[in-house]
Design a protein around this motif. Sequence first.
Motif, PDB file in Angstrom:
ATOM      1  N   ASP A  62       0.835  -1.204   0.000  1.00 23.00           N
ATOM      2  CA  ASP A  62       0.000   0.000   0.000  1.00 23.00           C
ATOM      3  C   ASP A  62       0.867   1.250   0.000  1.00 23.00           C
ATOM      4  N   VAL A  95      -1.482   8.574  -8.600  1.00 17.69           N
ATOM      5  CA  VAL A  95      -2.540   7.765  -7.980  1.00 17.69           C
ATOM      6  C   VAL A  95      -3.858   7.955  -8.729  1.00 17.69           C
ATOM      7  N   TRP A  96      -4.159   9.181  -9.132  1.00 13.12           N
ATOM      8  CA  TRP A  96      -5.409   9.432  -9.845  1.00 13.12           C
ATOM      9  C   TRP A  96      -5.449   8.683 -11.163  1.00 13.12           C
ATOM     10  N   TYR A 150      -3.695   6.000 -11.962  1.00 11.52           N
ATOM     11  CA  TYR A 150      -3.710   4.558 -11.658  1.00 11.52           C
ATOM     12  C   TYR A 150      -5.117   4.106 -11.269  1.00 11.52           C
ATOM     13  N   ASP A 151      -5.785   4.885 -10.439  1.00 11.74           N
ATOM     14  CA  ASP A 151      -7.128   4.505  -9.975  1.00 11.74           C
ATOM     15  C   ASP A 151      -8.165   4.543 -11.088  1.00 11.74           C
ATOM     16  N   ASN A 152      -7.978   5.393 -12.086  1.00 11.60           N
ATOM     17  CA  ASN A 152      -8.996   5.592 -13.104  1.00 11.60           C
ATOM     18  C   ASN A 152      -8.679   4.963 -14.468  1.00 11.60           C
ATOM     19  N   CYS A 208      -5.825   2.476 -15.021  1.00 12.05           N
ATOM     20  CA  CYS A 208      -4.901   1.342 -15.010  1.00 12.05           C
ATOM     21  C   CYS A 208      -5.404   0.242 -15.946  1.00 12.05           C
ATOM     22  N   ALA A 212      -2.623  -4.151 -13.579  1.00 15.34           N
ATOM     23  CA  ALA A 212      -1.773  -3.887 -12.421  1.00 15.34           C
ATOM     24  C   ALA A 212      -0.768  -5.008 -12.227  1.00 15.34           C
ATOM     25  N   PRO A 257       1.954  -0.229  -9.710  1.00 13.91           N
ATOM     26  CA  PRO A 257       1.264   0.239  -8.499  1.00 13.91           C
ATOM     27  C   PRO A 257       1.922   1.492  -7.926  1.00 13.91           C
ATOM     28  N   PRO A 258       1.141   2.417  -7.367  1.00 17.52           N
ATOM     29  CA  PRO A 258       1.683   3.651  -6.795  1.00 17.52           C
ATOM     30  C   PRO A 258       2.741   3.422  -5.720  1.00 17.52           C
TER      31      PRO A 258
END
Length: 459
Positions: free
Chosen positions: A40, A107-108, A110-112, A114, A117, A191-192
């Motif tokens: 994480d 992160v933005w 990656y979350d929207n 990606c 992963a 991953p971030p």
Amino acid sequence: MSVVNESRSSFGQLASPSEAFFGIRTLFYACTPNETSYQDLEDVPPIINRASPFFFSLIFLEVIVLILKGKKSRLPRYNDTFSSLAAGLVSQLPLLFGRSIEIAAYVWVYDNFCVFALPWNSPWTWVLTMLGVDLGYYWVHRFAHEINFMWAGHQTHHSSEEYNLTTALRQGLFQRYSSWVFYLPMALFIPPSMFSIHIQLNILYQFWIHTETIGTLGPLEYVLNTPSHHRVHHGVNRYCIDKNYAGVLIIWDRMFGTFEAERKEDEVVYGLTHQLNSWNPVYTQTSQWINIFSRAWNIKGLSNKLYCLVKGPGWEPGKPRLGLIEDIPDAHAPAKKFNKTVEGLLNVYCIVHFFLTLALYETLVKHQKVVAFYQMFPAAAFILWSLLDIGMIYENRMNAEILEVFRCGVFVVFDLVFVSSDFHSLPVVYRALRFGAMFSLVFMIGKMLGKRSLSKKSD
């Protein structure tokens, strides 16, 4: 959490010899995937923030080596060292108010967006991220020299006329606000947490290569970015201009045609093609912006005004995008350096107040999550004010002592009105600041009165 070392109390703290050794190894990227893989983003330690003991230890070691080699003329100068450390401190102030834009944007995306992963705990992901970050850094760095508004954020790092480990800490305030774009393609797969640890390791690696105490490193020169290669990058000799952009691996420069080896017959002259000639930490960060807007204001034509931002720093109408190498001053050693100095006791004063300011910053970082904005903002402003005053003292400005009396006086008044009178209940850093402000107020007033008395006697 980390794959191993889960019980480690805090990455980079000197809780044990093994942790200290681990911290030193991060400066050389000499760590394994197991040691530096996290599931994480919240588990990724801020290793740059915790690297200060290692930075100062290696700086001290560099000084010893230079003395033993009889190269006292290469020792860090107090004024230049202050300028480098102040620039680094100023560059970190925005992080007191939130997450780095590099991480937030990553992160933005990656979350929207990606696509796939990659596993965070795979050694192959670790290696791929290391290469991706380093390649991204090459292009960030290259464009930071070739696009003027990006150069405005990066030129701070090049503004020292010295080349030692303190120079590595001379960082630009504005660079991060353009560099984040170059890493976003990695967010489609990486991953971030993996990106976050490698962006820090990449930056940390570049600390030790800012030195003249190390010559060449044999076969490693073909693969790694070394002190020899990076000396060329910091040079203003014509053969050094726009060369060796690498972060960790010099192979990118060899691949993309920007590599240049150090020439023993042409000693490197460091700094900017037009030297800064200032210890002012605000001017250090903003000088190129002033130049850009001045040129854009005076140049004719809307397109030319835009080109002042997006073409190279050396561009002029009718010339190539990056300008002409012939327009750059032909620098050769030995070169005269900007070197305004202060008397011994005043120099000690500046050193003490810088480290008090640094201690205040470190305390704010440590308690960042519990310090409210209305408390953080004036504290950050006071840090900037303190650095500005010290720079003015080093420049022998006529009004520097008056402003310093005002700064210390403001702190004393604030302390008397708003802060608890129970001395022992206050943090150690604040106690030191209280004592320092009161002593400095007396010292500076006494110094000013002494000057006035001498002036009257001479009259």
